[in-house]
Design a protein around this motif. Sequence first.
Motif, PDB file in Angstrom:
ATOM      1  N   MET A 142     -36.982 -51.587  17.877  1.00 26.76           N
ATOM      2  CA  MET A 142     -36.424 -52.932  17.940  1.00 26.76           C
ATOM      3  C   MET A 142     -34.906 -52.869  17.771  1.00 26.76           C
ATOM      4  O   MET A 142     -34.388 -51.984  17.102  1.00 26.76           O
ATOM      5  N   GLY A 143     -34.232 -53.821  18.357  1.00 22.60           N
ATOM      6  CA  GLY A 143     -32.787 -53.901  18.262  1.00 22.60           C
ATOM      7  C   GLY A 143     -32.183 -54.360  19.567  1.00 22.60           C
ATOM      8  O   GLY A 143     -31.575 -53.586  20.281  1.00 22.60           O
ATOM      9  N   ARG A 144     -32.388 -55.641  19.898  1.00 28.21           N
ATOM     10  CA  ARG A 144     -31.891 -56.150  21.177  1.00 28.21           C
ATOM     11  C   ARG A 144     -30.381 -56.280  21.219  1.00 28.21           C
ATOM     12  O   ARG A 144     -29.765 -56.049  22.238  1.00 28.21           O
ATOM     13  N   LYS A 145     -29.793 -56.676  20.103  1.00 30.42           N
ATOM     14  CA  LYS A 145     -28.348 -56.923  20.084  1.00 30.42           C
ATOM     15  C   LYS A 145     -27.556 -55.847  19.364  1.00 30.42           C
ATOM     16  O   LYS A 145     -26.347 -55.773  19.502  1.00 30.42           O
ATOM     17  N   SER A 146     -28.218 -55.056  18.541  1.00 31.59           N
ATOM     18  CA  SER A 146     -27.497 -53.978  17.854  1.00 31.59           C
ATOM     19  C   SER A 146     -28.453 -52.828  17.557  1.00 31.59           C
ATOM     20  O   SER A 146     -29.663 -52.989  17.542  1.00 31.59           O
ATOM     21  N   GLY A 147     -27.864 -51.681  17.307  1.00 31.15           N
ATOM     22  CA  GLY A 147     -28.647 -50.477  17.036  1.00 31.15           C
ATOM     23  C   GLY A 147     -28.758 -50.152  15.567  1.00 31.15           C
ATOM     24  O   GLY A 147     -29.019 -49.009  15.197  1.00 31.15           O
ATOM     25  N   PHE A 148     -28.566 -51.149  14.708  1.00 29.96           N
ATOM     26  CA  PHE A 148     -28.578 -50.901  13.272  1.00 29.96           C
ATOM     27  C   PHE A 148     -29.906 -50.311  12.803  1.00 29.96           C
ATOM     28  O   PHE A 148     -29.935 -49.311  12.093  1.00 29.96           O
ATOM     29  N   LEU A 149     -31.009 -50.912  13.202  1.00 29.12           N
ATOM     30  CA  LEU A 149     -32.330 -50.419  12.797  1.00 29.12           C
ATOM     31  C   LEU A 149     -32.581 -49.021  13.356  1.00 29.12           C
ATOM     32  O   LEU A 149     -33.103 -48.142  12.668  1.00 29.12           O
ATOM     33  N   CYS A 200     -29.760 -40.399  19.704  1.00 32.17           N
ATOM     34  CA  CYS A 200     -29.877 -41.789  19.278  1.00 32.17           C
ATOM     35  C   CYS A 200     -29.038 -42.634  20.238  1.00 32.17           C
ATOM     36  O   CYS A 200     -27.825 -42.437  20.346  1.00 32.17           O
ATOM     37  N   ILE A 201     -29.688 -43.557  20.930  1.00 33.28           N
ATOM     38  CA  ILE A 201     -28.995 -44.395  21.905  1.00 33.28           C
ATOM     39  C   ILE A 201     -29.040 -45.844  21.426  1.00 33.28           C
ATOM     40  O   ILE A 201     -30.114 -46.398  21.213  1.00 33.28           O
ATOM     41  N   ILE A 202     -27.849 -46.416  21.242  1.00 34.71           N
ATOM     42  CA  ILE A 202     -27.739 -47.794  20.749  1.00 34.71           C
ATOM     43  C   ILE A 202     -26.832 -48.608  21.670  1.00 34.71           C
ATOM     44  O   ILE A 202     -26.034 -48.041  22.416  1.00 34.71           O
ATOM     45  N   PRO A 203     -26.929 -49.950  21.619  1.00 33.66           N
ATOM     46  CA  PRO A 203     -26.120 -50.788  22.511  1.00 33.66           C
ATOM     47  C   PRO A 203     -24.623 -50.660  22.288  1.00 33.66           C
ATOM     48  O   PRO A 203     -23.835 -50.856  23.217  1.00 33.66           O
ATOM     49  N   GLU A 204     -24.212 -50.316  21.087  1.00 32.03           N
ATOM     50  CA  GLU A 204     -22.784 -50.265  20.772  1.00 32.03           C
ATOM     51  C   GLU A 204     -22.057 -49.075  21.379  1.00 32.03           C
ATOM     52  O   GLU A 204     -20.825 -49.052  21.412  1.00 32.03           O
ATOM     53  N   VAL A 205     -22.800 -48.086  21.845  1.00 33.20           N
ATOM     54  CA  VAL A 205     -22.192 -46.871  22.380  1.00 33.20           C
ATOM     55  C   VAL A 205     -22.593 -46.715  23.844  1.00 33.20           C
ATOM     56  O   VAL A 205     -23.781 -46.628  24.156  1.00 33.20           O
ATOM     57  N   GLU A 206     -21.602 -46.654  24.725  1.00 34.49           N
ATOM     58  CA  GLU A 206     -21.890 -46.463  26.143  1.00 34.49           C
ATOM     59  C   GLU A 206     -22.441 -45.058  26.365  1.00 34.49           C
ATOM     60  O   GLU A 206     -21.922 -44.083  25.839  1.00 34.49           O
ATOM     61  N   MET A 261     -29.742 -66.535  -4.147  1.00 32.09           N
ATOM     62  CA  MET A 261     -29.877 -67.540  -3.097  1.00 32.09           C
ATOM     63  C   MET A 261     -28.600 -67.470  -2.272  1.00 32.09           C
ATOM     64  O   MET A 261     -27.498 -67.500  -2.816  1.00 32.09           O
ATOM     65  N   ILE A 262     -28.749 -67.390  -0.966  1.00 33.02           N
ATOM     66  CA  ILE A 262     -27.609 -67.248  -0.069  1.00 33.02           C
ATOM     67  C   ILE A 262     -27.557 -68.472   0.843  1.00 33.02           C
ATOM     68  O   ILE A 262     -28.549 -68.780   1.520  1.00 33.02           O
ATOM     69  N   PRO A 263     -26.427 -69.179   0.867  1.00 30.35           N
ATOM     70  CA  PRO A 263     -26.312 -70.331   1.767  1.00 30.35           C
ATOM     71  C   PRO A 263     -26.468 -69.891   3.225  1.00 30.35           C
ATOM     72  O   PRO A 263     -25.855 -68.909   3.656  1.00 30.35           O
ATOM     73  N   MET A 264     -27.291 -70.586   3.977  1.00 30.15           N
ATOM     74  CA  MET A 264     -27.531 -70.244   5.381  1.00 30.15           C
ATOM     75  C   MET A 264     -26.232 -70.275   6.185  1.00 30.15           C
ATOM     76  O   MET A 264     -26.043 -69.467   7.085  1.00 30.15           O
ATOM     77  N   GLN A 265     -25.332 -71.210   5.837  1.00 30.30           N
ATOM     78  CA  GLN A 265     -24.067 -71.323   6.558  1.00 30.30           C
ATOM     79  C   GLN A 265     -23.266 -70.022   6.457  1.00 30.30           C
ATOM     80  O   GLN A 265     -22.652 -69.589   7.434  1.00 30.30           O
ATOM     81  N   ASP A 266     -23.296 -69.373   5.302  1.00 31.07           N
ATOM     82  CA  ASP A 266     -22.586 -68.097   5.139  1.00 31.07           C
ATOM     83  C   ASP A 266     -23.156 -67.030   6.073  1.00 31.07           C
ATOM     84  O   ASP A 266     -22.408 -66.239   6.657  1.00 31.07           O
ATOM     85  N   LEU A 267     -24.460 -67.005   6.222  1.00 35.77           N
ATOM     86  CA  LEU A 267     -25.092 -66.024   7.101  1.00 35.77           C
ATOM     87  C   LEU A 267     -24.765 -66.294   8.565  1.00 35.77           C
ATOM     88  O   LEU A 267     -24.500 -65.372   9.328  1.00 35.77           O
ATOM     89  N   VAL A 268     -24.772 -67.575   8.931  1.00 39.41           N
ATOM     90  CA  VAL A 268     -24.477 -67.942  10.309  1.00 39.41           C
ATOM     91  C   VAL A 268     -23.030 -67.588  10.650  1.00 39.41           C
ATOM     92  O   VAL A 268     -22.742 -67.035  11.716  1.00 39.41           O
ATOM     93  N   GLU A 269     -22.114 -67.862   9.755  1.00 46.67           N
ATOM     94  CA  GLU A 269     -20.700 -67.570   9.997  1.00 46.67           C
ATOM     95  C   GLU A 269     -20.436 -66.066  10.049  1.00 46.67           C
ATOM     96  O   GLU A 269     -19.539 -65.621  10.755  1.00 46.67           O
ATOM     97  N   GLN A 270     -21.207 -65.310   9.308  1.00 44.49           N
ATOM     98  CA  GLN A 270     -21.016 -63.861   9.276  1.00 44.49           C
ATOM     99  C   GLN A 270     -21.385 -63.217  10.611  1.00 44.49           C
ATOM    100  O   GLN A 270     -20.817 -62.208  11.004  1.00 44.49           O
ATOM    101  N   GLY A 271     -22.325 -63.791  11.319  1.00 40.87           N
ATOM    102  CA  GLY A 271     -22.725 -63.253  12.619  1.00 40.87           C
ATOM    103  C   GLY A 271     -23.696 -62.089  12.482  1.00 40.87           C
ATOM    104  O   GLY A 271     -24.129 -61.722  11.391  1.00 40.87           O
ATOM    105  N   ARG A 272     -24.011 -61.498  13.623  1.00 38.13           N
ATOM    106  CA  ARG A 272     -24.963 -60.391  13.670  1.00 38.13           C
ATOM    107  C   ARG A 272     -24.366 -59.130  13.080  1.00 38.13           C
ATOM    108  O   ARG A 272     -23.183 -58.873  13.210  1.00 38.13           O
ATOM    109  N   GLN A 273     -25.222 -58.336  12.480  1.00 32.42           N
ATOM    110  CA  GLN A 273     -24.801 -57.041  11.981  1.00 32.42           C
ATOM    111  C   GLN A 273     -24.882 -56.044  13.132  1.00 32.42           C
ATOM    112  O   GLN A 273     -25.921 -55.897  13.769  1.00 32.42           O
TER     113      GLN A 273
END
Length: 190
Positions: free
Chosen positions: A10-17, A31-37, A155-167
């Motif tokens: 799994m990892g459609r937008k990033s290769g973190f996992l 190891c092939i991930i989206p961040e590396v051509e 407890m983490i405010p959802m707004q903080d997570l949304v503003e942080q963006g994808r890892q």
Amino acid sequence: INGIGLVKLMGRKSGFLTMQTVLSSRDVDFCIIPEVETHLEGPRGFLKSVCRQVEREGHCVIVVAEGALSSILPRAEAEEKDVGTLLKRHIMRHFEKEGMECNLKYIDPTYMIRACPATSSDSITCAILAQNAVHGAMAGFCGFTVGLVNSHNVMIPMQDLVEQGRQVVDIGSRAWQSVLATTVAAESSL
């Protein structure tokens, strides 16, 4: 003989996992991930590197993030949707062209991972997260999620997570450099 294991994670937008899996396994060659051509063709391309690895060791393990399609996809194959089947087809074709035998096994464990039973540690973690979510809601909080930060349940405010963006994977990070050090990717131009 000439065994190749190709695993799509799994990892459609990033290769973190995918990166974390490779670091925890230490048995992965590529190891092939989206961040590396990734270049498939050429003297230092992925396919030649796989051939060299198989010739040297007799086997090769490749782990690819499902979102890596855009980093390796030739424009002519824009209709292809699955990076695993695309890589399998290219690897098989390349080995045939080189006159080498290839025994490739393609594994997409997505549903196996989601369907495996929880360990006792997973169950405890889930119970604690659920309790904290209920405590926050009963205390009148909303717009939050619960999680573990520096060994503390918070407890983490959802707004903080949304503003942080994808890892996403920072290819200059120590973690990615560790992936390069434990795979044969450093030998090629991946």
